[in-house]
Design an enzyme around this catalytic site. Structure first.
Site, PDB file in Angstrom:
ATOM      1  CG  ASP A  81      -2.262   0.639   0.959  1.00 55.39           C
ATOM      2  OD1 ASP A  81      -2.344   1.462   0.027  1.00 55.39           O
ATOM      3  OD2 ASP A  81      -3.222   0.325   1.683  1.00 55.39           O
ATOM      4  CG  ASP A 131      -9.417   2.202  -0.549  1.00 55.90           C
ATOM      5  OD1 ASP A 131      -8.930   1.076  -0.767  1.00 55.90           O
ATOM      6  OD2 ASP A 131      -8.836   3.079   0.121  1.00 55.90           O
TER       7      ASP A 131
HETATM    8  C1  GLA Z   1      -5.730   1.876   2.166  1.00 62.37           C
HETATM    9  C2  GLA Z   1      -6.165   0.701   1.314  1.00 62.37           C
HETATM   10  C3  GLA Z   1      -7.252  -0.063   2.022  1.00 62.37           C
HETATM   11  C4  GLA Z   1      -6.735  -0.540   3.357  1.00 62.37           C
HETATM   12  C5  GLA Z   1      -6.253   0.645   4.169  1.00 62.37           C
HETATM   13  C6  GLA Z   1      -5.557   0.205   5.438  1.00 62.37           C
HETATM   14  O1  GLA Z   1      -6.728   2.838   2.252  1.00 62.37           O
HETATM   15  O2  GLA Z   1      -6.574   1.117   0.058  1.00 62.37           O
HETATM   16  O3  GLA Z   1      -7.666  -1.154   1.243  1.00 62.37           O
HETATM   17  O4  GLA Z   1      -5.699  -1.451   3.158  1.00 62.37           O
HETATM   18  O5  GLA Z   1      -5.324   1.434   3.444  1.00 62.37           O
HETATM   19  O6  GLA Z   1      -5.092   1.251   6.188  1.00 62.37           O
END
Ligand code: GLA
Length: 728
Positions: free
Chosen positions: A478, A548
């Site tokens: 990420d 997301d």
């Molecule tokens: C980001 C990712 C999510 C999740 C969060 C965790 O926003 O896109 O899918 O993994 O971080 O903090």
């Protein structure tokens, strides 16, 4: 068959595939003119030689005896700055005397039977390729070489371009702008496709007219970004999904970029693509070279589906790498939307056990397992297991997964640092910052200076230790903020404009090592969802978390647009809870399943909360996806109805042998007395018969030209249907 030829008499370079030609010519003064890019020309005789015409205020070459030939109007392959071409330059190079003017002309060339390899950057790879390397020279800079590269890959209608500067002089040069490619068109009756967006609303396809002047598509965020994508397509007004010219321009890069489209006074068009010149400069001293990222130019006369299929095949076969390149991807369940930061060994073990019952193959533990990470304000950089939450360490839950025959995957965010962390206490200077200037906060975290070797080495050791110690088969990588106050404490003032690019080069070096050292790990990249969904990341990590936003309705547009360039096998998509956490919308499990199944399938919800009926439905979804996984992940993808044009969306997956076809149809809102929707399929064989259990048997031509009626007996919002046809 691909071929690259140079006709010495005509001074013409002709790059050809079975269906496409790309033609350049060396003209007066050794200027390299662009002649043609489009449908294959069998035998070129110079018909696109640019008319000699006097255009006032367009300068001529010094030794010209008339006023008919000007750099300012000639379509060119790659233009410098300030020497008579007033359009957007591809290269701006500051010399020791302060001048930024360059005028590179053709000097020599070489044609060879392989793809040129570039160092330290993601790139197209192929065993079956040809490359043309043209060396360009500027008379005033005799010891500086500019190389332009053009590669063809067997079976793909694409031209891969990049450029390199080599400084053999003792003069210090400062690169101010260095594009990967310039593409001049004589006509400008194009529309431009691009993907503006935001977090949770990535890649919202826009098709707009090109106006006189300069239009840019760019990111200056240090990431390819949610807000734009390093891609554009030029299409004709009449181009649709199935017919018409489409030129795709896709940059293999993950950082700040800029595309510009300039329509000049003569209705000619110039498109440039490359690194974003904003806050960019690069010092090039003696014997140093600078290589740009690659750009992939695609031409199709089969509309947008034609263009996309070329990208899909090229990126699947010649960009993705590693064990998973051609391997079916596991169905995963991710705990993020089930627990957020609030979990422990017992609750995770229950999730594992329950999801194993559903047939899911991989469990992914998301954010919150390390340091003191109980919210998003702390611990990034402290990659040690939180023993309060996971009393038996990671092995407690890895073993729970193993007992249930599931693989285990882990979330990491290695490029970041929290101010509240052990790492920050030890190395506050590792966060990107400018001395005596406030650092902007974003999600309460800062970015590690990945341009610095010692920073990368430290983080690499941490990440490698985890992947060595534990049986981890999947990593979600990420990156949850963009770069601000961009500066490196390790570079001097003259080189601060290098930090953006050095950061990305550092990241690429890290990922190259990591993927080589851990080839058994499936990596999925993520940046708050699809904030870095670009070909650069896909070279290292063969799939990306698309957004997301897991709402089925919102995902129609996001996945539809993403598929314009990126293969289905790269698009992570999950079924989440309803009402949806991002939009609050309630949709059926059927529709959520059908949307998520149209990508690399998974779940992201609390399986403990499911009713028995829902569990049965999910078991069936999982079984169905496994049955059709090869077709979905590696078949040919056709967009049929666009969510940007109305209430109905549809797409289809066709097997390479055209024997199988899986169609998904989605209706967003219901109406009373609704008009009928006829869905015409694509990609089938005209004369063959195809059978669907519910609808019956029809010929391919019938399905493609007459079409099927969708959902006449049902009513209600947010509906989906799926039809599977098999050749009889
Ligand atoms: C980001 C990712 C999510 C999740 C969060 C965790 O926003 O896109 O899918 O993994 O971080 O903090």
């Amino acid at each position: 068959m691909i071929s690259i030829t140079f006709q010495a008499e005509q001074q013409v370079f002709h790059l050809a595939t079975d269906t496409m030609s790309y033609i350049m010519k060396i003209e007066e003064g050794d200027l390299l003119a662009h002649h043609y890019f489009g449908k294959r020309i069998v035998d070129y005789h110079g018909i696109r030689q640019y008319p000699r015409i006097d255009r006032s205020f367009s300068p001529n070459l010094y030794d010209a005896t008339d006023r008919l030939f000007s750099k300012d109007t000639l379509p060119q392959v790659y233009s410098g700055y300030g020497a008579g071409d007033f359009r957007v330059p591809a290269l701006v190079l500051e010399q020791a005397n302060g001048s930024k003017v360059t005028d590179f002309r053709y000097a020599a060339h070489e044609i060879y039977s392989e793809k040129n390899e570039i160092h330290g950057l993601p790139q197209i790879h192929s065993e079956n390729s040809q490359t043309l390397a043209i060396e360009m020279q500027d008379q005033s800079l005799p010891d500086v070489q500019l190389f332009l590269y053009f590669s063809l890959v067997e079976g793909k209608d694409a031209v891969i371009r990049s450029a390199k500067l080599v400084n053999r002089s003792s003069e210090k040069l400062m690169i101010r702008k260095f594009d990967s490619c310039q593409l001049d068109f004589l006509e400008s009756d194009f529309e431009c496709l691009n993907f503006p967006g935001a977090w949770g609303r990535e890649r919202q396809l826009v098709r707009e007219k090109i106006n006189t002047g300069i239009q840019t598509i760019s990111s200056s965020r240090g990431a390819s970004s949610h807000q734009q994508n390093p891609f554009t397509a030029l299409i004709k007004e009449q181009t649709n999904e199935f017919v018409g010219d489409a030129y795709g321009i896709s940059l293999i890069y993950s950082g700040s970029f800029q595309f510009s489209i300039e329509k000049d006074p003569f209705n000619q068009l110039r498109v440039n693509a490359g690194l974003n010149p904003l806050n960019f400069n690069w010092l090039l001293t003696k014997d140093q070279e600078f290589q740009t990222p690659e750009v992939v130019l695609v031409y199709s006369d089969q509309g947008l589906n034609g263009m996309s299929q070329i990208y899909h095949q090229l990126y699947t076969e010649n960009l993705l790498r590693g064990n998973y390149q051609k391997q079916q991807r596991p169905i995963l369940v991710n705990n993020w939307e089930a627990t957020y930061f609030d979990f422990d060994e017992a609750s995770i073990t229950t999730l594992i056990e329950e999801s194993a019952e559903l047939g899911i193959e991989l469990f992914v533990l998301d954010d919150g397992w390390y340091g003191k990470r109980n919210n998003d304000q702390t611990s990034l950089g402290d990659w040690e297991v939180n023993a309060e939450k996971l009393t038996n360490g990671l092995n407690g839950i890895i073993n729970a997964a193993k007992q249930k025959n599931m693989q285990f995957g882990l979330w990491l965010e290695p490029e970041m640092i929290s101010e509240t962390s052990e790492l920050f206490k030890q190395h506050p200077d590792w966060a990107i910052q400018i001395p005596n200037r406030e650092k902007s906060k974003s999600r309460d975290q800062f970015v590690l200076d990945f341009s610095r070797q010692e920073v990368r080495t430290h983080i690499y050791q941490k990440v490698a230790a985890i992947l060595t110690q534990y049986d981890i088969r999947y990593v979600k990588w990420d990156c949850n903020r963009n770069l601000s106050e961009v500066y490196s404490l390790a570079l001097d003032a003259a080189q601060q404009g290098e930090v953006h690019h050095r950061y990305i080069l550092g990241l690429y070096e890290f990922l190259e090592q990591l993927t080589q050292d851990f080839p058994h790990v499936l990596f999925e990249s993520c940046s708050g969802g699809g904030g870095r969904f670009d070909p650069g990341m896909l070279y290292y990590m063969p799939q990306t978390w698309t957004s997301d936003n897991t709402d089925a309705v919102a995902r129609l547009k996001i996945q539809y647009s993403t598929s314009l360039v990126y293969p289905i096998v790269t698009m992570g998509s999950h079924v989440s809870a309803s009402p949806n956490h991002q939009t609050g919308r309630t949709t059926s499990l059927k529709m959520r399943g059908d949307v998520a199944m149209s990508g690399v399938f998974g779940y992201e919800l609390d399986v403990k909360e499911l009713s028995e009926t829902e569990k049965d439905e999910i078991k069936e979804q999982v079984r169905f996806y496994k049955q059709h996984r090869q077709l979905i992940q590696f078949g040919d993808f056709y967009r049929l109805l666009s969510p940007f044009e109305g209430n109905d969306t549809a797409w289809a997956f066709i097997s390479k042998d055209q024997k199988e076809c899986l169609v998904f149809y989605f209706k967003v809102l219901e109406e009373a007395s609704a008009p009928l929707c006829i869905l015409k399929l694509a990609g089938l064989k005209n004369d063959e018969l195809y059978h669907n259990e519910k609808l019956g048997t029809f010929s391919g031509s019938e399905l493609m030209n007459a079409g099927i009626y969708t959902s006449i007996e049902q009513t209600g919002d947010f509906r989906s249907e799926c039809y599977y046809f098999k050749m009889v």
